[in-house]
Design an enzyme around this catalytic site. Sequence first.
Site: not given
Length: 243
Positions: A77, A178
């Site tokens: 991520g 993110c």
Amino acid sequence: MDEVQFEVAGLGDEAVDYLAAWDLQRGVHAQVVAGERPGTVLLLEHPPTYTAGKRTDPHERPLDAGGAPVIDVDRGGKITFHGPGQVVAYPIVALPDHVKVVDFVRRMEEAMIATCAHFGVETARVPGRSGVWLRADGLRQERKVGAIGIRVSRGVTMHGIALNCDVDLGWYDRFVPCGIADAGVTTLSVETGRRVGVEEVLPVLRTELARMLTWDAYVPTPDYDARPEPGRGPRIELVTPGS
């Protein structure tokens, strides 16, 4: 398989420094790998901290972190935030032969979805984007309430999930959470219109995680429409087993 145990590592004024928690994870991971202890879920809060996963691009880091450290980590991520008002769970568990890494991720997301439902907040997965989301509703854009980032080494998981209870969303204004610029971030408190603190959410999340970690079959919550990250196709953000 041994029943998974839960340990509260530190909440509130006893929130655990991220690097100290990472060291704790590594120690527990080594014991689980060696068969010296059962699978363990660490439950805690962190002081304000930004963590950058392996896919974080330089421009995604906060220019002004507001005094919070920015730490490079070995999970999948991109960059995210941890801080007071956010309950964090680090499941350090051996995956059974019939549970693939993707299924484990789905189970962790399902635990957060069920926890949100307990407080009357409807959420689901968005294929192509990790975590747990609320739909756009005409007034607000699609928004994330729960994040996930996993590492699997020697068949045992590390890192985990973070569910926003009443965290200060101002921390998210300092970066693109993110790496997704076309969506927002929210908390259970914002969505319910009342304070929903970590102390209220933690026992519910613990129950739902325990249910998912029995490894029994379950009926997954239907997904929302797929929305790949800008410039990327759908993928699961993971470090694969054996790394």
